[in-house]
Scaffold this motif. Structure first.
Motif, short mmCIF file in Angstrom:
data_model
loop_
_atom_site.label_atom_id
_atom_site.label_comp_id
_atom_site.label_asym_id
_atom_site.label_seq_id
_atom_site.Cartn_x
_atom_site.Cartn_y
_atom_site.Cartn_z
N SER A 1 84.67 72.37 73.67
CA SER A 1 85.28 71.78 74.86
C SER A 1 84.24 71.02 75.68
CB SER A 1 85.95 72.85 75.71
OG SER A 1 85.02 73.72 76.31
N THR A 2 83.02 71.54 75.75
CA THR A 2 81.95 70.86 76.47
C THR A 2 81.63 69.52 75.82
OG1 THR A 2 80.98 72.94 77.21
CG2 THR A 2 79.53 71.03 77.17
N ILE A 3 81.57 69.51 74.48
CA ILE A 3 81.25 68.28 73.77
C ILE A 3 82.35 67.23 73.95
CG2 ILE A 3 81.13 67.34 71.40
CD1 ILE A 3 79.30 69.72 70.75
N VAL A 4 83.61 67.64 73.86
CA VAL A 4 84.71 66.69 74.04
C VAL A 4 84.70 66.12 75.45
CG1 VAL A 4 87.21 66.42 74.14
CG2 VAL A 4 86.18 67.68 72.24
N LYS A 5 84.54 66.98 76.45
CA LYS A 5 84.52 66.50 77.84
C LYS A 5 83.32 65.58 78.08
CE LYS A 5 86.02 66.27 82.11
NZ LYS A 5 84.97 65.45 82.74
N THR A 6 82.16 65.91 77.51
CA THR A 6 80.99 65.06 77.67
C THR A 6 81.20 63.71 77.01
OG1 THR A 6 79.56 67.02 77.73
CG2 THR A 6 78.49 64.92 77.30
N LEU A 7 81.84 63.70 75.84
CA LEU A 7 82.18 62.43 75.18
C LEU A 7 83.05 61.57 76.10
CD1 LEU A 7 82.41 60.53 72.69
CD2 LEU A 7 84.39 61.89 71.99
N LEU A 8 84.07 62.16 76.69
CA LEU A 8 84.94 61.40 77.59
C LEU A 8 84.17 60.89 78.80
CD1 LEU A 8 88.14 63.66 77.50
CD2 LEU A 8 87.69 61.57 76.18
N ASP A 9 83.30 61.73 79.35
CA ASP A 9 82.48 61.31 80.49
C ASP A 9 81.61 60.11 80.12
OD1 ASP A 9 83.56 63.35 82.00
OD2 ASP A 9 81.82 64.69 81.77
N GLU A 10 80.98 60.18 78.96
CA GLU A 10 80.06 59.12 78.56
C GLU A 10 80.80 57.83 78.21
OE1 GLU A 10 76.86 60.02 75.98
OE2 GLU A 10 76.30 61.84 77.08
N LEU A 11 82.06 57.95 77.85
CA LEU A 11 82.89 56.77 77.60
C LEU A 11 83.54 56.25 78.88
CD1 LEU A 11 84.62 57.83 74.24
CD2 LEU A 11 82.75 56.16 74.53
N GLY A 12 83.30 56.93 79.99
CA GLY A 12 83.82 56.49 81.27
C GLY A 12 85.30 56.75 81.47
N ILE A 13 85.83 57.74 80.75
CA ILE A 13 87.26 58.06 80.83
C ILE A 13 87.45 59.17 81.86
CG2 ILE A 13 89.25 58.91 79.56
CD1 ILE A 13 87.93 57.69 77.03
N LYS A 14 88.03 58.82 82.99
CA LYS A 14 88.15 59.78 84.10
C LYS A 14 89.54 60.42 84.18
CE LYS A 14 84.61 57.68 87.04
NZ LYS A 14 84.03 56.82 85.99
N LYS A 15 90.59 59.68 83.79
CA LYS A 15 91.96 60.19 83.80
C LYS A 15 92.52 60.06 82.39
CE LYS A 15 94.47 60.65 87.16
NZ LYS A 15 94.99 61.82 87.93
N PHE A 16 93.22 61.10 81.92
CA PHE A 16 93.69 61.07 80.54
C PHE A 16 94.78 62.10 80.33
CE2 PHE A 16 89.77 63.47 81.09
CZ PHE A 16 90.10 64.73 80.61
N SER A 17 95.56 61.88 79.28
CA SER A 17 96.48 62.87 78.75
C SER A 17 95.84 63.54 77.55
CB SER A 17 97.80 62.22 78.34
OG SER A 17 98.47 61.66 79.45
N LEU A 18 96.27 64.75 77.26
CA LEU A 18 95.73 65.49 76.12
C LEU A 18 96.85 65.87 75.15
CD1 LEU A 18 93.30 68.05 77.85
CD2 LEU A 18 92.62 66.12 76.42
N TYR A 19 96.61 65.65 73.87
CA TYR A 19 97.47 66.16 72.80
C TYR A 19 96.74 67.35 72.21
CZ TYR A 19 100.39 65.95 68.51
OH TYR A 19 101.24 66.23 67.47
N LEU A 20 97.37 68.53 72.29
CA LEU A 20 96.71 69.78 71.92
C LEU A 20 97.41 70.38 70.71
CD1 LEU A 20 96.65 71.23 75.54
CD2 LEU A 20 94.99 69.72 74.49
N MET A 21 96.70 70.46 69.58
CA MET A 21 97.28 71.03 68.37
C MET A 21 96.36 72.11 67.82
SD MET A 21 97.28 71.01 64.78
CE MET A 21 98.55 71.64 63.68
N ASP A 22 96.87 73.32 67.60
CA ASP A 22 96.12 74.39 66.96
C ASP A 22 94.80 74.60 67.71
OD1 ASP A 22 96.07 75.94 64.10
OD2 ASP A 22 94.07 75.14 64.50
#
Length: 289
Positions: free
Chosen positions: A81-102
């Motif tokens: 979860s830390t890696i995914v959130k850091t990826l989004l931060d570094e891509l400048g994505i501040k607002k988003f929807s999440l598709y959660l599977m398994d």
């Protein structure tokens, strides 16, 4: 809109991700499950890319992301979860929807509950936030959680990512298995066959125990923040059965609920129907924000 393919070093690990759509449009982050990768979203990405910005990363040790040695890297849901959130931060994505599977559910619910103001909507497809959703399939996992050295439990669990076990996950309780491409488990076998990957899978099976105590925290997030949620669930899934989907109704007020007569990888057999529901949902709900 064409899908593009990228890698980015996040916390020292090369993370592969698929991306499509206009970055100025609402962003949907697709979080894959076990034992697959962003490959599971290949068709959904194409369907949504004209209207949304779509990102689908592979976790470390999955798909085309780097697989660090297990001695040097914590293969845990917390770390993912830390890696995914850091990826989004570094891509400048501040607002988003999440598709959660398994596996995407414990990864994504950590992100959502800790960053509620960043979340536009949640889409849940065969992912769990309630103990009601952990039935018989989870007995060998519970044995491993009780004793990390339980050889019988480890042997049973290892069969899930053997070729026959992979095929079973894609085809079990699917009404017409002829619509499920064998390429799915062949692609999965590419990363599962890497040296040490079997140990990584067992480490994550063991770490799954850390998700269950967080269920009350995620349920409180649902009650407090009332996220817009779409459930598109294979009700006949033996891994995360439909009763786990029904449990969300206890706490989620802004819920749109759809069950399909199929198994775990519902996109493989009801991809057109689910894609249409997602597009309609996102057009209505992200337009409000």
């Amino acid at each position: 809109m064409k899908t593009s393919y990228h890698t980015k070093k996040i916390n020292g690990v090369e993370i592969f991700y698929r991306e499509a759509g206009d970055k100025q449009k609402p962003t949907l982050v697709l979080l894959h499950g076990y034992p697959t990768s962003s490959h599971m979203f290949r068709n959904l990405i194409n369907y949504l890319a004209d209207d949304f910005h779509v990102i689908a990363p592979d976790y470390p040790g999955y798909g085309r992301s780097e697989q660090p040695p297990i001695a040097d890297f914590d293969y845990t849901f917390e770390n993912f979860s830390t890696i995914v959130k850091t990826l989004l931060d570094e891509l400048g994505i501040k607002k988003f929807s999440l598709y959660l599977m398994d596996y995407g559910a414990p990864v994504g619910f950590r992100i959502a509950s800790r960053n509620p103001d960043s979340i536009e909507t949640l889409i849940v497809q065969n992912g769990c936030a309630y103990e009601e959703g952990l039935e018989t399939f989870w007995d060998p996992f519970r044995a491993l959680w009780k004793d990390r050295n339980d050889k019988e439990a480890a042997a049973t669990l290892s069969t899930f990512h053997a070729p026959d076990g992979l095929k079973w996950q894609y085809t079990h309780n699917v009404p017409d298995t002829s619509v499920v491409s064998p390429d799915n488990w062949e692609v999965d076998l590419r990363h599962l066959g890497r040296p040490e990957n079997g140990d990584i899978q067992l480490a994550l099976f063991y770490d799954y125990r850390t998700n269950v105590p967080l269920y009350p925290e995620w349920q409180e997030y649902f009650r407090k923040y009332n996220p817009e949620m779409l459930i598109v669930y294979g009700k006949d899934d033996y891994i995360f059965p439909g009763v786990g989907a029904e449990a969300f109704k206890k706490d989620v007020k802004n819920l749109e609920f759809h069950l399909f007569p199929t198994g775990h990888f519902a996109l493989e057999s009801f991809g057109d129907e689910i894609s249409e529901l997602i597009k309609d949902f996102l057009k209505r709900k992200t337009a409000k924000n």
